[in-house]
Design an enzyme around this catalytic site. Structure first.
Site, PDB file in Angstrom:
ATOM      1  N   ARG A  80      30.940  34.540  32.528  1.00 57.05           N
ATOM      2  CA  ARG A  80      30.490  35.792  32.602  1.00 57.05           C
ATOM      3  C   ARG A  80      30.064  36.339  31.099  1.00 57.05           C
ATOM      4  O   ARG A  80      29.780  37.572  30.754  1.00 57.05           O
ATOM      5  CB  ARG A  80      31.760  36.817  32.623  1.00 57.05           C
ATOM      6  N   ARG A 105      33.680  47.873  34.748  1.00 59.01           N
ATOM      7  CA  ARG A 105      33.073  46.511  35.292  1.00 59.01           C
ATOM      8  C   ARG A 105      31.672  46.343  35.465  1.00 59.01           C
ATOM      9  O   ARG A 105      31.123  45.182  35.052  1.00 59.01           O
ATOM     10  CB  ARG A 105      33.834  46.106  36.609  1.00 59.01           C
ATOM     11  N   ARG A 110      35.655  48.442  50.019  1.00 56.00           N
ATOM     12  CA  ARG A 110      36.541  47.375  49.634  1.00 56.00           C
ATOM     13  C   ARG A 110      37.896  48.086  49.214  1.00 56.00           C
ATOM     14  O   ARG A 110      38.919  47.696  49.736  1.00 56.00           O
ATOM     15  CB  ARG A 110      36.179  46.454  48.678  1.00 56.00           C
ATOM     16  N   ARG A 145      42.356  47.194  46.145  1.00 62.82           N
ATOM     17  CA  ARG A 145      42.316  46.391  44.657  1.00 62.82           C
ATOM     18  C   ARG A 145      42.394  47.603  43.566  1.00 62.82           C
ATOM     19  O   ARG A 145      41.241  47.991  43.548  1.00 62.82           O
ATOM     20  CB  ARG A 145      41.263  45.473  44.904  1.00 62.82           C
ATOM     21  N   LYS A 185      29.644  37.781  46.010  1.00 63.73           N
ATOM     22  CA  LYS A 185      29.799  36.201  45.581  1.00 63.73           C
ATOM     23  C   LYS A 185      30.986  35.451  46.290  1.00 63.73           C
ATOM     24  O   LYS A 185      30.705  34.367  46.549  1.00 63.73           O
ATOM     25  CB  LYS A 185      30.110  36.537  44.067  1.00 63.73           C
TER      26      LYS A 185
HETATM   27  P1  AMP Z   1      36.304  39.209  39.905  1.00 60.22           P
HETATM   28  O1  AMP Z   1      37.111  39.189  40.965  1.00 60.22           O
HETATM   29  O2  AMP Z   1      35.336  38.286  39.548  1.00 60.22           O
HETATM   30  O3  AMP Z   1      35.490  40.577  40.077  1.00 60.22           O
HETATM   31  O4  AMP Z   1      37.191  39.691  38.644  1.00 60.22           O
HETATM   32  C1  AMP Z   1      38.342  40.582  38.624  1.00 60.22           C
HETATM   33  C2  AMP Z   1      38.522  40.858  37.149  1.00 60.22           C
HETATM   34  O5  AMP Z   1      39.166  39.748  36.252  1.00 60.22           O
HETATM   35  C3  AMP Z   1      37.503  41.039  36.080  1.00 60.22           C
HETATM   36  O6  AMP Z   1      37.107  42.451  36.251  1.00 60.22           O
HETATM   37  C4  AMP Z   1      37.822  40.587  34.685  1.00 60.22           C
HETATM   38  O7  AMP Z   1      38.875  41.510  33.998  1.00 60.22           O
HETATM   39  C5  AMP Z   1      38.671  39.383  35.234  1.00 60.22           C
HETATM   40  N1  AMP Z   1      37.926  38.137  35.089  1.00 60.22           N
HETATM   41  C6  AMP Z   1      37.378  37.454  35.971  1.00 60.22           C
HETATM   42  N2  AMP Z   1      36.568  36.340  35.773  1.00 60.22           N
HETATM   43  C7  AMP Z   1      36.385  36.629  34.270  1.00 60.22           C
HETATM   44  C8  AMP Z   1      35.623  35.790  33.306  1.00 60.22           C
HETATM   45  N3  AMP Z   1      34.779  34.645  33.578  1.00 60.22           N
HETATM   46  N4  AMP Z   1      35.614  36.371  32.018  1.00 60.22           N
HETATM   47  C9  AMP Z   1      36.460  37.242  31.893  1.00 60.22           C
HETATM   48  N5  AMP Z   1      37.228  38.151  32.655  1.00 60.22           N
HETATM   49  C10 AMP Z   1      37.151  38.031  34.308  1.00 60.22           C
END
Ligand code: AMP
Length: 190
Positions: free
Chosen positions: A88, A144, A127, A133, A13
């Site tokens: 989400r 996740r 990654r 990360r 994404k």
């Molecule tokens: P991402 O980079 O989008 O995979 O997000 C990394 C982490 O940030 C996720 O595993 C959640 O812990 C938190 N996070 C990001 N976006 C959201 C969201 N919309 N709702 C809840 N937690 C989020």
């Protein structure tokens, strides 16, 4: 146009959002990036979210909704947003609809990147090795994926019922997926 790029973690994404920003002048709104910035800056918000994120759990709806709300008007004024990693949960999706409606806007398209679990695991391992990360480690990534299946996948019928959902094969190269997304954005909802 307002687009949601939808899919599990490590589906591509962020990569595709950045490409759309460059090609179409849209604004990427990534709650994950915003939260990582908060952690890097050492803010109270960052401290509050750090442990939750490195475990792989979702942070609260209230936090991410507030992050989006703070950036939404600017993105709309610039021509529209690419929502990356948001919404989400169903509560987030409903809040997003309400925030957009206040600005006289709506979600125009939801593009789902379909990538199977073995490919996700392969991508995230790569990654993790390249970027380190913390939430890409195997244990957090499992959490996740579970959060995606439990909380986020139920949004698919929410958007399908509104006639907004298009599915794209996310298994190909970055370029092939980009072509498929462009086709989805410029064609009718399939
Ligand atoms: P991402 O980079 O989008 O995979 O997000 C990394 C982490 O940030 C996720 O595993 C959640 O812990 C938190 N996070 C990001 N976006 C959201 C969201 N919309 N709702 C809840 N937690 C989020």
């Amino acid at each position: 146009m307002n687009l949601i790029l939808f899919g599990p973690p490590a589906a591509g994404k962020g990569t595709q959002a950045k490409r759309l920003v460059a090609d179409r002048g849209m604004v990427q709104l990534s709650t994950g990036d915003m939260l990582r910035e908060a952690i890097a800056s050492g803010s109270d918000l960052g401290r509050e979210c750090q442990a939750i994120m490195s475990r792989g759990d979702l942070v609260s709806d209230a936090i991410v909704i507030a992050l989006i709300e703070a950036r939404l008007k600017e993105a709309e004024d610039a021509g529209g947003a690419i929502f990356d990693g948001f919404p989400r949960t169903v509560a987030q999706a409903e809040a997003l609809d309400a925030m957009l409606a206040k600005l006289g806007k709506k979600i125009d398209r939801v593009v789902r990147l379909k990538v199977n679990d073995p490919a996700l695991l392969e991508r995230v391992a790569k990654r993790f090795a390249e970027q380190g990360r913390s939430d890409d480690n195997p244990d957090s990534f499992k959490v996740r994926l579970e959060a995606y299946n439990r909380n986020t996948a139920p949004l698919l019928p929410y958007y399908a019922d509104k006639g907004l959902l298009t599915e794209v094969d996310g298994m190909g190269t970055v370029e092939a997926v980009a072509v498929a997304i462009d086709g989805a954005l410029d064609g009718p909802v399939s």
